[in-house]
Enzyme design. Sequence first.
Site, PDB file in Angstrom:
ATOM      1  N   CYS A 189      52.985 -11.412  49.002  1.00 44.86           N
ATOM      2  CA  CYS A 189      52.908 -11.233  50.433  1.00 44.86           C
ATOM      3  C   CYS A 189      54.386 -11.826  50.957  1.00 44.86           C
ATOM      4  O   CYS A 189      55.368 -12.142  50.356  1.00 44.86           O
ATOM      5  CB  CYS A 189      51.774 -11.719  51.266  1.00 44.86           C
ATOM      6  SG  CYS A 189      52.187 -13.617  51.305  1.00 44.86           S
TER       7      CYS A 189
ATOM      8  N   LYS B 127      40.987 -18.869  62.640  1.00 50.06           N
ATOM      9  CA  LYS B 127      41.207 -17.866  61.596  1.00 50.06           C
ATOM     10  C   LYS B 127      40.796 -18.233  60.373  1.00 50.06           C
ATOM     11  O   LYS B 127      40.017 -17.774  59.533  1.00 50.06           O
ATOM     12  CB  LYS B 127      42.226 -17.104  61.619  1.00 50.06           C
ATOM     13  CG  LYS B 127      42.618 -16.089  60.572  1.00 50.06           C
ATOM     14  CD  LYS B 127      43.951 -15.476  60.509  1.00 50.06           C
ATOM     15  CE  LYS B 127      45.122 -16.309  59.956  1.00 50.06           C
ATOM     16  NZ  LYS B 127      44.965 -16.290  58.464  1.00 50.06           N
ATOM     17  N   ASN B 128      41.507 -19.231  59.820  1.00 43.98           N
ATOM     18  CA  ASN B 128      41.387 -19.832  58.502  1.00 43.98           C
ATOM     19  C   ASN B 128      39.949 -20.052  58.103  1.00 43.98           C
ATOM     20  O   ASN B 128      39.778 -20.724  56.898  1.00 43.98           O
ATOM     21  CB  ASN B 128      42.488 -20.742  58.066  1.00 43.98           C
ATOM     22  CG  ASN B 128      43.789 -20.013  57.963  1.00 43.98           C
ATOM     23  OD1 ASN B 128      43.993 -18.704  58.125  1.00 43.98           O
ATOM     24  ND2 ASN B 128      44.844 -20.680  57.762  1.00 43.98           N
TER      25      ASN B 128
ATOM     26  N   ARG C  28      52.631 -15.565  45.576  1.00 43.33           N
ATOM     27  CA  ARG C  28      51.022 -15.998  45.923  1.00 43.33           C
ATOM     28  C   ARG C  28      50.203 -15.575  44.874  1.00 43.33           C
ATOM     29  O   ARG C  28      49.206 -14.803  44.892  1.00 43.33           O
ATOM     30  CB  ARG C  28      50.594 -15.545  47.308  1.00 43.33           C
ATOM     31  CG  ARG C  28      51.178 -16.225  48.324  1.00 43.33           C
ATOM     32  CD  ARG C  28      50.662 -15.775  49.694  1.00 43.33           C
ATOM     33  NE  ARG C  28      49.653 -16.479  50.148  1.00 43.33           N
ATOM     34  CZ  ARG C  28      49.150 -16.589  51.312  1.00 43.33           C
ATOM     35  NH1 ARG C  28      49.573 -15.628  52.205  1.00 43.33           N
ATOM     36  NH2 ARG C  28      48.111 -17.383  51.586  1.00 43.33           N
TER      37      ARG C  28
ATOM     38  N   ASP D 170      51.777 -23.955  58.025  1.00 45.28           N
ATOM     39  CA  ASP D 170      51.633 -22.822  59.140  1.00 45.28           C
ATOM     40  C   ASP D 170      52.187 -23.358  60.495  1.00 45.28           C
ATOM     41  O   ASP D 170      52.508 -22.634  61.218  1.00 45.28           O
ATOM     42  CB  ASP D 170      50.125 -22.590  59.396  1.00 45.28           C
ATOM     43  CG  ASP D 170      49.421 -21.797  58.170  1.00 45.28           C
ATOM     44  OD1 ASP D 170      50.101 -21.511  57.262  1.00 45.28           O
ATOM     45  OD2 ASP D 170      48.223 -21.396  58.165  1.00 45.28           O
TER      46      ASP D 170
ATOM     47  N   ARG E 229      46.906 -10.612  63.836  1.00 45.68           N
ATOM     48  CA  ARG E 229      46.218 -11.125  62.579  1.00 45.68           C
ATOM     49  C   ARG E 229      45.736 -12.439  62.898  1.00 45.68           C
ATOM     50  O   ARG E 229      44.537 -12.758  62.303  1.00 45.68           O
ATOM     51  CB  ARG E 229      46.910 -11.244  61.389  1.00 45.68           C
ATOM     52  CG  ARG E 229      47.313  -9.945  60.634  1.00 45.68           C
ATOM     53  CD  ARG E 229      47.999 -10.123  59.407  1.00 45.68           C
ATOM     54  NE  ARG E 229      47.229 -11.358  58.662  1.00 45.68           N
ATOM     55  CZ  ARG E 229      48.078 -12.353  58.071  1.00 45.68           C
ATOM     56  NH1 ARG E 229      49.339 -12.279  58.176  1.00 45.68           N
ATOM     57  NH2 ARG E 229      47.337 -13.255  57.536  1.00 45.68           N
TER      58      ARG E 229
HETATM   59  C1  UD1 Z   1      45.656 -21.054  53.132  1.00 41.10           C
HETATM   60  C2  UD1 Z   1      45.796 -20.509  54.352  1.00 41.10           C
HETATM   61  C3  UD1 Z   1      47.280 -20.304  54.674  1.00 41.10           C
HETATM   62  C4  UD1 Z   1      47.954 -21.653  54.501  1.00 41.10           C
HETATM   63  C5  UD1 Z   1      47.669 -22.105  53.105  1.00 41.10           C
HETATM   64  C6  UD1 Z   1      48.147 -23.652  52.920  1.00 41.10           C
HETATM   65  C7  UD1 Z   1      43.720 -19.068  54.675  1.00 41.10           C
HETATM   66  C8  UD1 Z   1      43.285 -17.689  54.935  1.00 41.10           C
HETATM   67  N1  UD1 Z   1      45.197 -19.055  54.631  1.00 41.10           N
HETATM   68  O1  UD1 Z   1      46.082 -19.896  52.053  1.00 41.10           O
HETATM   69  O2  UD1 Z   1      47.141 -19.705  56.117  1.00 41.10           O
HETATM   70  O3  UD1 Z   1      49.581 -21.454  54.741  1.00 41.10           O
HETATM   71  O4  UD1 Z   1      46.368 -22.372  52.905  1.00 41.10           O
HETATM   72  O5  UD1 Z   1      47.940 -24.366  53.875  1.00 41.10           O
HETATM   73  O6  UD1 Z   1      43.210 -20.064  54.865  1.00 41.10           O
HETATM   74  N2  UD1 Z   1      48.876 -21.155  44.477  1.00 41.10           N
HETATM   75  C9  UD1 Z   1      49.006 -20.876  43.041  1.00 41.10           C
HETATM   76  N3  UD1 Z   1      48.071 -20.391  42.252  1.00 41.10           N
HETATM   77  C10 UD1 Z   1      46.838 -20.259  42.972  1.00 41.10           C
HETATM   78  C11 UD1 Z   1      46.537 -20.394  44.229  1.00 41.10           C
HETATM   79  C12 UD1 Z   1      47.764 -20.776  44.965  1.00 41.10           C
HETATM   80  O7  UD1 Z   1      50.348 -21.207  42.593  1.00 41.10           O
HETATM   81  O8  UD1 Z   1      46.047 -19.626  42.385  1.00 41.10           O
HETATM   82  C13 UD1 Z   1      49.997 -21.533  45.146  1.00 41.10           C
HETATM   83  C14 UD1 Z   1      50.420 -20.699  46.342  1.00 41.10           C
HETATM   84  O9  UD1 Z   1      51.240 -19.405  45.937  1.00 41.10           O
HETATM   85  C15 UD1 Z   1      51.035 -21.508  47.203  1.00 41.10           C
HETATM   86  C16 UD1 Z   1      50.492 -22.865  47.172  1.00 41.10           C
HETATM   87  O10 UD1 Z   1      49.663 -22.676  46.093  1.00 41.10           O
HETATM   88  O11 UD1 Z   1      52.316 -21.884  46.995  1.00 41.10           O
HETATM   89  C17 UD1 Z   1      49.400 -23.121  48.470  1.00 41.10           C
HETATM   90  O12 UD1 Z   1      48.370 -21.819  48.302  1.00 41.10           O
HETATM   91  P1  UD1 Z   1      46.818 -22.192  48.715  1.00 41.10           P
HETATM   92  O13 UD1 Z   1      46.719 -23.494  49.271  1.00 41.10           O
HETATM   93  O14 UD1 Z   1      45.869 -21.590  47.654  1.00 41.10           O
HETATM   94  O15 UD1 Z   1      47.012 -21.355  50.198  1.00 41.10           O
HETATM   95  P2  UD1 Z   1      45.897 -19.974  50.476  1.00 41.10           P
HETATM   96  O16 UD1 Z   1      44.555 -20.490  50.419  1.00 41.10           O
HETATM   97  O17 UD1 Z   1      46.544 -18.785  49.951  1.00 41.10           O
END
Ligand code: UD1
Length: 452
Positions: A149, A55-56, A154, A339, A431
């Site tokens: 979420c 999915k990711n 996030r 995850d 999902r």
């Molecule tokens: C992706 C995955 C999700 C997985 C996560 C971490 C997808 C669709 N989802 O989510 O399943 O759990 O990686 O491996 O691929 N953060 C900030 N600011 C930002 C962006 C992120 O503070 O602009 C923080 C987030 O709140 C979180 C951490 O960084 O605490 C990690 O987030 P991130 O690596 O961006 O995860 P996702 O891409 O949202």
Amino acid sequence: MQARHRAPTGRAVSRRKPLLLFRTIFCGEMGLNMEILRIDGGRRLDGAVTIHGAKNSALPLLAASLLARGTSEITNCPQLSDVAASVNILRHLGCRVERSEGTVAVDSLPLSRSDVPDSLMREMRSSIIFLGALIARTGEAHMSFPGGCELGARPIDLHLAALRQLGVKIIEERGRLLCRAGGRLKGTAIALDFPSVGATENILLAASTAEGKTTILNAAREPEIVDLCAYLSRCGARIQGAGEGAITVEGVERLTAAPYRVMPDRIETVTYLAAGAVTGGRLALRGAEPAHIATVLPVFEEAGCELTCRPGELEIRAPARLRRVRSIRTMPYPGFPTDAQAPLMAMTSVADGTSVFVENIFENRYKHAGELIRMGANIKVEGRVAVVEGVESLSGAPVECTDLRGGAALVIAGLAADGTTSLREIHHLDRGYEGLDSALQGLGAHIQRIEE
Ligand code: UD1
């Protein structure tokens, strides 16, 4: 590595009972799923299951397909509600999308708009991945802020700061993001405060057709990033260092569509491993990629499982009683994936001894613990730490999926439990897991999807 903790910037209509009728209509109108999973636990799982595409990886690949002119055929694409949400966005933008089992063909040539309405953004948080691709293709993007979420606030500050560095003007107004690039984006050096998966993906998408060189420092190293870079490269992008902490992108004028096969889902793999382990079972996972879960496999061995890797197959044989695992700390890749935390918490809740979890990625990722406790698990959560005292057995109970991976944890617990578990809010599972209940049935589980 520390987490970035911050302040939160029915279908069928019954004629029997009025209350149920009200709830059915209400839930139907709200788009809520009225199906539940009923699991009669205590059956040993035995057999083989085929791992689907990730999915990711599929979601960013679909977003990337709008950047590559022509028709990209994405194969091994899982049939999930999040994939359907991505297809809806692509169609709204004007792309022609054809779906047949496991294949999504996206023709990006007719793309005619650059806005994503709020209703489509809300279907899936990771719709933010369309931001970089849309700006790169059309020079602008209008979409709503994805918001928080189940896992916490996030924020997307890292995505926005990086896009600004590439020359995008962004106005944040009443929950909407109005983004415009005055001409081609300009490559630059971007150092991320945290190796965010989504931010790295958005930068890669935006930088692929930018003018000049972009360097991403402290880039996310997840296999899904490598998959995205491989697809972009096949479309003509010039990317070096995928899977490493520093990625360099030499912008090219345009990308041309190419076929691509989505990598296997490492989290689905871990979920089936945990389901096999918790039932004392023996499972062969076809198409799994052990190298992507190199930090997770030793945890199963520590718990007393035997793992065998054969070409194209990973086998697990579990003992009658699992042992505790000392400590699991979630980290960015190649560390232990956040995850996989919930599925393994379900597993350790019936292991012999005490296991400790430290969640370093998301601020609010222990909601499933409360539901596991309803089933008799002994778990204490304090901030980022959860201490699991393994119990002899869990008891089936009515429980609710709290989020996607939390839902998977409850399925695993239900498979191990004595008696019947009824699991609600299973739209979370849909999902991210294709055909979970039918696959588990094929392995010997008593699990049924029924109308509530
Ligand atoms: C992706 C995955 C999700 C997985 C996560 C971490 C997808 C669709 N989802 O989510 O399943 O759990 O990686 O491996 O691929 N953060 C900030 N600011 C930002 C962006 C992120 O503070 O602009 C923080 C987030 O709140 C979180 C951490 O960084 O605490 C990690 O987030 P991130 O690596 O961006 O995860 P996702 O891409 O949202």
